[in-house]
Design a protein around this motif. Structure first.
Motif, mmCIF file in Angstrom:
data_model
loop_
_atom_site.group_PDB
_atom_site.id
_atom_site.type_symbol
_atom_site.label_atom_id
_atom_site.label_comp_id
_atom_site.label_asym_id
_atom_site.label_seq_id
_atom_site.Cartn_x
_atom_site.Cartn_y
_atom_site.Cartn_z
ATOM 1 N N LEU A 229 23.015 61.373 60.926
ATOM 2 C CA LEU A 229 21.809 61.304 61.763
ATOM 3 C C LEU A 229 21.658 62.578 62.586
ATOM 4 O O LEU A 229 20.566 63.158 62.678
ATOM 5 N N GLN A 230 22.769 63.049 63.171
ATOM 6 C CA GLN A 230 22.704 64.286 63.946
ATOM 7 C C GLN A 230 22.371 65.483 63.067
ATOM 8 O O GLN A 230 21.712 66.417 63.521
ATOM 9 N N GLN B 108 18.733 65.343 62.772
ATOM 10 C CA GLN B 108 18.136 65.800 64.037
ATOM 11 C C GLN B 108 18.206 67.321 64.162
ATOM 12 O O GLN B 108 17.271 67.950 64.654
ATOM 13 N N TYR B 109 19.323 67.900 63.678
ATOM 14 C CA TYR B 109 19.461 69.359 63.711
ATOM 15 C C TYR B 109 18.357 70.001 62.873
ATOM 16 O O TYR B 109 17.742 70.986 63.287
ATOM 17 N N LYS C 246 15.439 68.718 62.150
ATOM 18 C CA LYS C 246 14.142 68.529 62.834
ATOM 19 C C LYS C 246 13.974 69.511 63.999
ATOM 20 O O LYS C 246 12.909 70.086 64.193
ATOM 21 N N ASP C 247 15.067 69.717 64.756
ATOM 22 C CA ASP C 247 14.979 70.587 65.934
ATOM 23 C C ASP C 247 14.939 72.068 65.576
ATOM 24 O O ASP C 247 14.372 72.871 66.325
ATOM 25 N N TRP D 79 15.314 56.359 64.304
ATOM 26 C CA TRP D 79 16.620 56.201 64.934
ATOM 27 C C TRP D 79 16.398 55.729 66.350
ATOM 28 O O TRP D 79 15.318 55.876 66.904
ATOM 29 N N ARG E 146 22.015 55.255 68.120
ATOM 30 C CA ARG E 146 23.112 56.157 67.702
ATOM 31 C C ARG E 146 24.480 55.470 67.731
ATOM 32 O O ARG E 146 25.503 56.135 67.726
ATOM 33 N N CYS F 175 18.437 53.384 61.641
ATOM 34 C CA CYS F 175 18.646 54.679 60.986
ATOM 35 C C CYS F 175 19.198 54.561 59.571
ATOM 36 O O CYS F 175 19.823 55.488 59.082
ATOM 37 N N CYS G 106 23.951 56.892 61.547
ATOM 38 C CA CYS G 106 24.622 57.188 62.815
ATOM 39 C C CYS G 106 26.127 56.980 62.752
ATOM 40 O O CYS G 106 26.863 57.516 63.570
#
Lengths: 250, 122, 132
Positions: free
Chosen positions: A38-39, A42-43, A45-46, A56, A59, A66, A78
């Motif tokens: 999941l992270q 997110q990485y 996406k960011d 999500w 977590r 998720c 997650c």
């Protein structure tokens, strides 16, 4: 200081406004050993593409949002870690057997309807007034259904069930496990009402005991067992309805 | 959902499937070994174990007759049910035709074995 | 206007995509082995009904090397059917409660396999008794 590790994450992308069909896109994601899949998403996406869409919330494997296919296996992203796949490539896709809404987000409306259809609430065996006090339940009675209360509606079991993919009308493992949870509750008297659905063409007999649903369940609910216990119940209802004064369910 | 739910007739076929699956799981491996390997090779079992008089007597015995019939008939219902489902799983939605063919074979096997076993007498 | 356009993926070849599903398809296919054997048995029953000469011809046919090899293959299929049937038993049958606790799946499968072995041996013993 050790070298920064980079893992390749392949994501199944689908944009309903521009794409005719989904396609894979590769991202090279720097990661640390404590990072979940999941992270990783997110990485991406960011840092690479803000349009990457996924669900999500908590977590910590309790909200059930998720879920995704990780190298073809339905998992909560997650609680799945990038380090366990490195140095190999990871492929993440929207959960199988659901229509893809966008990228990793699936259309859950069919599941929500199924969830409603099982009457997921206690239908009192004997209605009690407030003055009569609480319902009494023994630990033995409690133990009969407690396992089936652990469901977090993550729908990984649906993503694991080929029969759901082959027949989207099949009520499916998760909803059946919840149905069983209420049927098994000593306070509940709704089993006969729910039987109409259990024994219907959308009901338990769509299951061919692949049992992968129970394998992937992150909360060990064992939906396959709930479905199969209800095959026996529905068979009993089918044959014994001729003997019962009320004639069983329709 | 206010869909009209139709009761499934699956319990009949599911019941036969379960009974056949269980019976064949218990006995078929040993039966394959006896009739297909041990007897033809003259291995382990005494010569003449499956001689005509002995097998005729077995098939005339009430229990023997019932056993042969149950194994043949229920195993066929078991297999028919699985094959029918597998067709669906492979994406062949042949519907009623496939259903008739699968269960029809099981029914035919049931009728043939029953009539022969009845004709053999008691 | 809605921009929604949910994409439904094809189920083609789903069973090849996960080792768990491949095993499922293999254990489902054991039904064909069981059916093939039962057909041979059905022919035997029909031949038995036709009299001694027909029965002996059936026994003779079973002695051909091809038949024996086929039966070895059928035996493997039948044994895998037995194993897989009882492996999913903990899910297909209602839970067995012993001393207030659900019996562990391995214990249930193990017990069922022992019972199956005993049933097979009992059948062999019965055939022995008939033979003597």
């Amino acid at each position: 200081m050790s070298e920064q590790k980079i893992i390749e994450i392949e994501v199944l992308r689908y944009n309903p406004e521009t794409d005719q069909e989904p396609h894979l896109e590769l991202f090279k994601v720097p990661f640390t050993d404590d990072m979940s899949v999941l992270q990783g998403a997110q990485y991406i996406k960011d840092n690479f593409d803000g349009s990457l869409t996924f669900r999500w919330s908590c977590r910590m494997a309790i909200c059930g949002s998720c879920g995704m296919m990780i190298n073809g296996i339905p998992k909560l992203s997650c609680e799945t870690f990038l380090r366990d796949y490195y140095p190999n490539r990871i492929r993440i896709e929207a959960m199988s057997n659901f229509p893809i809404e966008k990228d990793l987000v699936v259309d859950l409306s069919g599941f929500i309807e199924k969830l409603e259809s099982i009457k997921p609430y206690i239908i009192p065996r004997e209605p009690r007034t407030l003055e009569q006090g609480e319902y009494i339940q023994s630990p033995e009675e409690f133990n009969k259904y407690i396992q089936f209360t652990s469901c977090i509606n993550c729908t990984l079991c649906y993503a694991a069930c080929p029969q759901v993919g082959l027949n989207p009308d099949f009520i499916g493992p998760g909803a059946m496990a919840l149905l069983h949870r209420y049927n098994m509750d000593s306070r509940d008297g709704g089993a006969a009402q729910r039987m109409e659905l259990v024994a219907s063409e959308e009901g338990v007999y769509n299951c061919s005991a692949v049992a992968y649903c129970s394998e992937v369940c992150p909360k060990h609910v064992d939906p396959a067992s709930a479905v199969n216990i209800n095959k026996a119940n529905a068979a009993k209802d089918y044959f014994l309805r001729f003997l019962s004064p009320k004639g069983g369910s329709k | 959902m206010t869909k009209i739910l139709k009761r499934s007739n699956a319990p009949i076929f599911w019941g036969l499937f379960g009974a056949g699956g269980m019976l064949s799981a218990l006995f078929v491996p040993m039966m394959v070994f006896i009739t297909g390997i041990a007897i033809p090779l003259g291995f382990l079992l005494p010569a003449g174990t499956m001689s005509y008089p002995k097998m005729l007597a077995f098939a005339q015995n009430f229990i023997g007759k019932g056993f042969i019939f149950a194994i043949i008939s229920l195993s066929l219902w078991f297999a028919a049910h699985r094959v029918y489902h597998s067709l669906h799983e492979f994406g062949i939605h042949a519907g009623t035709g496939a259903k008739l063919l699968c269960y029809g074979i099981a029914l035919a096997g049931t009728v043939v074995s029953a009539s022969v076993l009845l004709r053999i007498g008691f | 206007m809605s921009k929604r356009k949910p994409y439904v993926r094809s189920m083609d070849g789903w069973w090849k995509k996960n080792p768990y599903f491949v095993e499922y398809m293999i254990h489902e296919s054991t039904a064909l082995f069981v059916a093939a054997y039962v057909f041979i048995l059905l022919v035997g029953v029909v031949r038995l009904g036709q009299g001694e000469a027909a029965w002996n011809a059936w026994l003779e046919a079973l002695k051909s090397p091809l038949s024996v090899v086929c039966h070895l293959v059928l035996l493997a299929g039948a044994v895998y059917h037995t194993y897989s049937w009882f492996k999913i038993l903990p899910i297909t049958m209602p839970p067995v409660i012993v001393g207030g606790k659900k019996l562990a799946p391995e214990v249930l499968t193990g017990t069922a396999l022992v019972v199956a072995a005993a049933a097979g041996l009992a059948l062999l013993a019965l055939v022995w008794r008939i033979a003597l």
